[in-house]
Design a protein around this motif. Sequence first.
Motif, PDB file in Angstrom:
ATOM      1  N   MET A 167       0.846  -1.186   0.000  1.00 33.23           N
ATOM      2  CA  MET A 167       0.000   0.000   0.000  1.00 33.23           C
ATOM      3  C   MET A 167       0.883   1.238   0.000  1.00 33.23           C
ATOM      4  N   SER A 168       0.285   2.390  -0.207  1.00 36.91           N
ATOM      5  CA  SER A 168       1.065   3.617  -0.344  1.00 36.91           C
ATOM      6  C   SER A 168       1.150   4.439   0.935  1.00 36.91           C
ATOM      7  N   GLU A 169       0.377   4.101   1.966  1.00 37.37           N
ATOM      8  CA  GLU A 169       0.343   4.919   3.173  1.00 37.37           C
ATOM      9  C   GLU A 169       1.613   4.770   4.007  1.00 37.37           C
ATOM     10  N   PRO A 170       2.131   5.868   4.528  1.00 36.86           N
ATOM     11  CA  PRO A 170       3.317   5.816   5.391  1.00 36.86           C
ATOM     12  C   PRO A 170       2.944   5.400   6.808  1.00 36.86           C
ATOM     13  N   GLY A 171       3.961   5.016   7.572  1.00 31.23           N
ATOM     14  CA  GLY A 171       3.723   4.622   8.951  1.00 31.23           C
ATOM     15  C   GLY A 171       3.119   3.238   9.048  1.00 31.23           C
ATOM     16  N   ASN A 198       4.387   8.864  19.758  1.00 30.91           N
ATOM     17  CA  ASN A 198       4.263   9.722  18.576  1.00 30.91           C
ATOM     18  C   ASN A 198       4.644   8.967  17.296  1.00 30.91           C
ATOM     19  N   ILE A 199       4.207   7.706  17.226  1.00 32.13           N
ATOM     20  CA  ILE A 199       4.431   6.860  16.065  1.00 32.13           C
ATOM     21  C   ILE A 199       3.191   6.910  15.177  1.00 32.13           C
ATOM     22  N   PHE A 225       1.118  -3.501   8.456  1.00 30.34           N
ATOM     23  CA  PHE A 225       1.996  -2.960   7.416  1.00 30.34           C
ATOM     24  C   PHE A 225       2.824  -1.815   7.987  1.00 30.34           C
ATOM     25  N   PHE A 226       4.008  -1.609   7.412  1.00 37.00           N
ATOM     26  CA  PHE A 226       4.816  -0.448   7.765  1.00 37.00           C
ATOM     27  C   PHE A 226       5.370   0.166   6.489  1.00 37.00           C
ATOM     28  N   ASN A 227       5.083   1.462   6.315  1.00 37.83           N
ATOM     29  CA  ASN A 227       5.502   2.185   5.097  1.00 37.83           C
ATOM     30  C   ASN A 227       5.156   1.417   3.825  1.00 37.83           C
ATOM     31  N   GLY A 228       3.960   0.870   3.834  1.00 35.52           N
ATOM     32  CA  GLY A 228       3.447   0.199   2.648  1.00 35.52           C
ATOM     33  C   GLY A 228       3.775  -1.267   2.522  1.00 35.52           C
ATOM     34  N   GLU A 229       4.708  -1.771   3.347  1.00 41.57           N
ATOM     35  CA  GLU A 229       5.132  -3.163   3.236  1.00 41.57           C
ATOM     36  C   GLU A 229       4.532  -4.013   4.357  1.00 41.57           C
ATOM     37  N   TYR A 230       4.116  -5.205   3.996  1.00 39.16           N
ATOM     38  CA  TYR A 230       3.554  -6.135   4.981  1.00 39.16           C
ATOM     39  C   TYR A 230       4.612  -6.530   5.997  1.00 39.16           C
ATOM     40  N   VAL A 231       4.227  -6.565   7.289  1.00 42.32           N
ATOM     41  CA  VAL A 231       5.168  -6.894   8.353  1.00 42.32           C
ATOM     42  C   VAL A 231       4.847  -8.242   8.999  1.00 42.32           C
ATOM     43  N   LEU A 248      13.047  -1.990  13.703  1.00 42.20           N
ATOM     44  CA  LEU A 248      12.863  -1.071  12.570  1.00 42.20           C
ATOM     45  C   LEU A 248      13.653   0.227  12.758  1.00 42.20           C
ATOM     46  N   GLY A 249      14.333   0.353  13.900  1.00 37.74           N
ATOM     47  CA  GLY A 249      15.124   1.546  14.163  1.00 37.74           C
ATOM     48  C   GLY A 249      14.282   2.749  14.559  1.00 37.74           C
ATOM     49  N   LEU A 250      13.121   2.506  15.156  1.00 31.87           N
ATOM     50  CA  LEU A 250      12.222   3.598  15.555  1.00 31.87           C
ATOM     51  C   LEU A 250      12.289   3.848  17.056  1.00 31.87           C
TER      52      LEU A 250
END
Length: 250
Positions: A167-171, A198-199, A225-231, A248-250
């Motif tokens: 998907m195209s959505e961020p986060g 604040n994620i 999903f994270f930044n469009g990729e399935y997790v 994920l380095g967050l």
Amino acid sequence: MDYIYVTKENIEQEHICCAISSNSDVQVRSKKDWLYDRFEDGIVFIKSVLRGKCFIEYIPAKNAWIPIDADKYMYIDCLWVSGSLKGHGYSTDLLNMCIEDSKKKGMEGICILSTKKKMPYLADPKFLTYKGFKVSDEASNGIQLWYLSFNDSVLPKFKSCAKDCHMSEPGFVLYYTNQCPFNAKYVPLIENVSKDLNIKFKSVHLDTKEKAQNAPTPITTYALFFNGEYVTNDVMNEKKFLKLLSNLGL
């Protein structure tokens, strides 16, 4: 082993066999409400008379809450036997009951989700292979649609919307249904953790069959999903989610 069919008439009295002991738990209430509304769509829930994780839940694929094309197939939502009840042939009992019932109802086969290697909340591919199941389709994230055909019918497949798992959505974006009782507790928990840190996090509640059947993921009970990729499809508690953020380095 004796088994009980959970119906509209007895669902309030019966324990629904997940890893939650109390019938008054918010998670159980969520699952029972979802299950109650599915009986008219032909859902079947069979459980062991013994208290524990030993049950099967299946429904005509046309009414299943996942994006598949599987005309005249029965879809198994969940086949779960674990703990002290594992290793006694109960999985075979339950699967055979599903097969027999499906044939009586004029179905041409049964199908279920799995992967090449065992993953949380999905059927064991070794067991499916042993029982004669084969893979009919696979999404880009490795989720597979397995089937057991009773004749030479058209094989079940994922809808195009679920094949790419992108998907195209961020986060973070979480798709989920009330089919899994754990979501009633853990989805709000992860939402709150994300807010506190604040994620960027968005939850998409698939609260109708139509929404679930057109979701961008082959798994609809829980798909993160994270930044469009399935997790993952593994239901996140706070500890798991914080570990994921760290990875994920967050």
